[in-house]
Design a protein around this motif. Structure first.
Motif, PDB file in Angstrom:
ATOM      1  N   PHE A 212       0.844  -1.197   0.000  1.00 46.09           N
ATOM      2  CA  PHE A 212       0.000   0.000   0.000  1.00 46.09           C
ATOM      3  C   PHE A 212       0.882   1.251   0.000  1.00 46.09           C
ATOM      4  N   VAL A 213       0.428   2.266  -0.729  1.00 51.24           N
ATOM      5  CA  VAL A 213       1.160   3.528  -0.796  1.00 51.24           C
ATOM      6  C   VAL A 213       0.201   4.692  -0.547  1.00 51.24           C
ATOM      7  N   PRO A 214       0.127   5.203   0.686  1.00 54.31           N
ATOM      8  CA  PRO A 214      -0.663   6.411   0.915  1.00 54.31           C
ATOM      9  C   PRO A 214      -0.033   7.585   0.154  1.00 54.31           C
ATOM     10  N   TYR A 215      -0.860   8.308  -0.606  1.00 56.66           N
ATOM     11  CA  TYR A 215      -0.335   9.349  -1.493  1.00 56.66           C
ATOM     12  C   TYR A 215      -1.304  10.521  -1.504  1.00 56.66           C
ATOM     13  N   GLU A 216      -0.761  11.714  -1.312  1.00 59.03           N
ATOM     14  CA  GLU A 216      -1.627  12.889  -1.182  1.00 59.03           C
ATOM     15  C   GLU A 216      -2.416  13.196  -2.450  1.00 59.03           C
ATOM     16  N   ASN A 217      -1.942  12.712  -3.603  1.00 56.37           N
ATOM     17  CA  ASN A 217      -2.658  12.966  -4.851  1.00 56.37           C
ATOM     18  C   ASN A 217      -3.650  11.854  -5.202  1.00 56.37           C
ATOM     19  N   ALA A 218      -3.762  10.869  -4.326  1.00 56.69           N
ATOM     20  CA  ALA A 218      -4.728   9.796  -4.565  1.00 56.69           C
ATOM     21  C   ALA A 218      -6.104  10.252  -4.109  1.00 56.69           C
ATOM     22  N   GLY A 219      -7.125   9.765  -4.774  1.00 51.95           N
ATOM     23  CA  GLY A 219      -8.493  10.087  -4.378  1.00 51.95           C
ATOM     24  C   GLY A 219      -9.293   8.816  -4.210  1.00 51.95           C
TER      25      GLY A 219
ATOM     26  N   PHE B  18       4.551   2.032   2.083  1.00 49.24           N
ATOM     27  CA  PHE B  18       5.539   3.054   1.730  1.00 49.24           C
ATOM     28  C   PHE B  18       5.028   4.422   2.161  1.00 49.24           C
ATOM     29  N   ILE B  19       5.867   5.134   2.909  1.00 47.92           N
ATOM     30  CA  ILE B  19       5.544   6.494   3.346  1.00 47.92           C
ATOM     31  C   ILE B  19       6.631   7.434   2.825  1.00 47.92           C
ATOM     32  N   GLY B  20       6.227   8.488   2.149  1.00 50.09           N
ATOM     33  CA  GLY B  20       7.195   9.427   1.602  1.00 50.09           C
ATOM     34  C   GLY B  20       7.820  10.310   2.658  1.00 50.09           C
ATOM     35  N   PRO B  21       8.964  10.945   2.355  1.00 53.37           N
ATOM     36  CA  PRO B  21       9.593  11.885   3.280  1.00 53.37           C
ATOM     37  C   PRO B  21       8.832  13.210   3.284  1.00 53.37           C
ATOM     38  N   GLU B  22       9.419  14.252   3.870  1.00 56.75           N
ATOM     39  CA  GLU B  22       8.715  15.535   3.998  1.00 56.75           C
ATOM     40  C   GLU B  22       8.189  16.068   2.667  1.00 56.75           C
ATOM     41  N   GLY B  23       8.945  15.906   1.612  1.00 59.85           N
ATOM     42  CA  GLY B  23       8.530  16.436   0.316  1.00 59.85           C
ATOM     43  C   GLY B  23       7.623  15.525  -0.476  1.00 59.85           C
ATOM     44  N   GLY B  24       7.299  14.359   0.066  1.00 66.15           N
ATOM     45  CA  GLY B  24       6.427  13.430  -0.622  1.00 66.15           C
ATOM     46  C   GLY B  24       7.162  12.599  -1.667  1.00 66.15           C
TER      47      GLY B  24
ATOM     48  N   ILE C  45      -3.679  16.579   4.349  1.00 71.48           N
ATOM     49  CA  ILE C  45      -2.300  16.188   4.041  1.00 71.48           C
ATOM     50  C   ILE C  45      -1.560  15.963   5.360  1.00 71.48           C
ATOM     51  N   LEU C  46      -1.109  14.755   5.568  1.00 70.60           N
ATOM     52  CA  LEU C  46      -0.462  14.393   6.831  1.00 70.60           C
ATOM     53  C   LEU C  46       1.048  14.541   6.727  1.00 70.60           C
ATOM     54  N   ARG C  47       1.672  14.895   7.844  1.00 74.94           N
ATOM     55  CA  ARG C  47       3.129  14.923   7.904  1.00 74.94           C
ATOM     56  C   ARG C  47       3.664  13.498   7.807  1.00 74.94           C
ATOM     57  N   THR C  48       4.931  13.387   7.397  1.00 77.22           N
ATOM     58  CA  THR C  48       5.520  12.053   7.242  1.00 77.22           C
ATOM     59  C   THR C  48       5.515  11.277   8.551  1.00 77.22           C
ATOM     60  N   GLU C  49       5.678  11.961   9.693  1.00 77.42           N
ATOM     61  CA  GLU C  49       5.688  11.256  10.971  1.00 77.42           C
ATOM     62  C   GLU C  49       4.282  10.900  11.446  1.00 77.42           C
ATOM     63  N   THR C  50       3.248  11.409  10.779  1.00 77.34           N
ATOM     64  CA  THR C  50       1.868  11.107  11.141  1.00 77.34           C
ATOM     65  C   THR C  50       1.273  10.013  10.268  1.00 77.34           C
ATOM     66  N   ALA C  51       1.657   9.985   8.994  1.00 75.49           N
ATOM     67  CA  ALA C  51       1.002   9.103   8.019  1.00 75.49           C
ATOM     68  C   ALA C  51       1.095   7.629   8.393  1.00 75.49           C
ATOM     69  N   ALA C  52       2.303   7.166   8.748  1.00 78.39           N
ATOM     70  CA  ALA C  52       2.459   5.742   9.085  1.00 78.39           C
ATOM     71  C   ALA C  52       1.640   5.383  10.317  1.00 78.39           C
ATOM     72  N   MET C  53       1.638   6.249  11.310  1.00 86.77           N
ATOM     73  CA  MET C  53       0.874   5.980  12.521  1.00 86.77           C
ATOM     74  C   MET C  53      -0.614   5.901  12.225  1.00 86.77           C
TER      75      MET C  53
END
Length: 252
Positions: free
Chosen positions: A168-175, A202-208, A231-239
């Motif tokens: 799974f890849v959480p992605y800010e441009n996904a809908g 997979f979680i992207g770094p600060e810049g996605g 839009i979640l911060r990188t340290e929030t998304a995985a949690m």
């Protein structure tokens, strides 16, 4: 009851042995004594209730009194491929995702990772991260200590993830939250039937993520999902995702 992890279990003699930092912590910090009970994990999914026989800052020996199954592990082994972040964010990510049930964490150099380091520094950092993972595993009653893997390039991380049942890849441009819900429900069903035993996240770094990274992940069958309209911060998304996965996997 205080929890420890060790590989030194003598099943024939029904004894366990703690050494190194664990022995020093038990003797000097916790001030445990002969006769006190401790809970020991051996990474085999079982908990060993033991009673201390001898104790010193160098070594603790304890007799096994009871063996029970550990219920803290999720039915799917989740590997977190974390885009390496700035500062001490990785410390928080490790601590909280271990508490939430992650099985393995792999720091990944992605295109937009800002921080770089040489092999020697990466090795030292990994050792520190492993200590954080062990402390979090003890605190949360885990049956295993999640492994902090070797730092990987994005290319190598994708190859590693290709061996897993789902990615799974959480992605800010996904809908499409409905699609994400459907994928999570399918994962729950496949976990229950035994068709899915491993999951990569997979979680992207600060810049996605770069678009090329998303494309490469899709080539191995990774599912791009959304975590909502925020839009979640990188340290929030995985949690956030680990909390959702724990909810759908927990049986009782």
């Amino acid at each position: 009851m205080h929890r420890f992890f060790t590989e030194e279990i003598n099943s024939s003699e029904q004894m366990v042995r703690l050494t190194g930092q664990d022995a020093a912590h038990a003797a000097r910090v916790l001030r445990l004594e002969p006769g006190d009970q401790i809970l020991v994990g051996a990474g085999d999914g079982r908990d060993y209730t033991c009673r201390i026989k001898t104790i010193s800052p160098e070594e603790v020996t304890a007799a096994i009194e009871d063996i029970s199954g550990n219920t803290a592990e999720l039915p799917v082994e989740i590997t977190l491929y974390q885009g390496f972040p700035k500062g001490d964010k990785m410390d928080l990510i490790l601590q909280k995702t271990v508490e939430l049930g992650v099985f393995r964490v792999v720091p990944v150099w992605m295109s937009r990772s800002v921080v770089k380091m040489d092999a020697a520094k990466a090795k030292k950092r990994r050792e520190r991260y492993q200590s954080i993972a062990e402390a979090a595993a003890k605190q949360s009653g885990r049956g295993v200590v999640p492994e902090v893997g070797t730092f990987l390039s994005m290319k190598d991380a994708i190859q590693d993830a290709a061996m897993l049942d789902r990615v799974f890849v959480p992605y800010e441009n996904a809908g499409g939250m409905d699609r994400t819900r459907a994928l999570l429900e399918k994962l729950r069903e496949d976990s229950a039937s035994g068709a899915a035993k491993s999951l990569g996240v997979f979680i992207g770094p600060e810049g996605g993520f770069e678009e090329s990274e998303i494309s490469a992940l899709k080539e191995i069958g990774a599912e791009v999902i959304t975590l909502g309209h925020r839009i979640l911060r990188t340290e929030t998304a995985a949690m956030a995702l680990l909390a959702v996965l724990g909810y759908i996997f927990e049986k009782d």
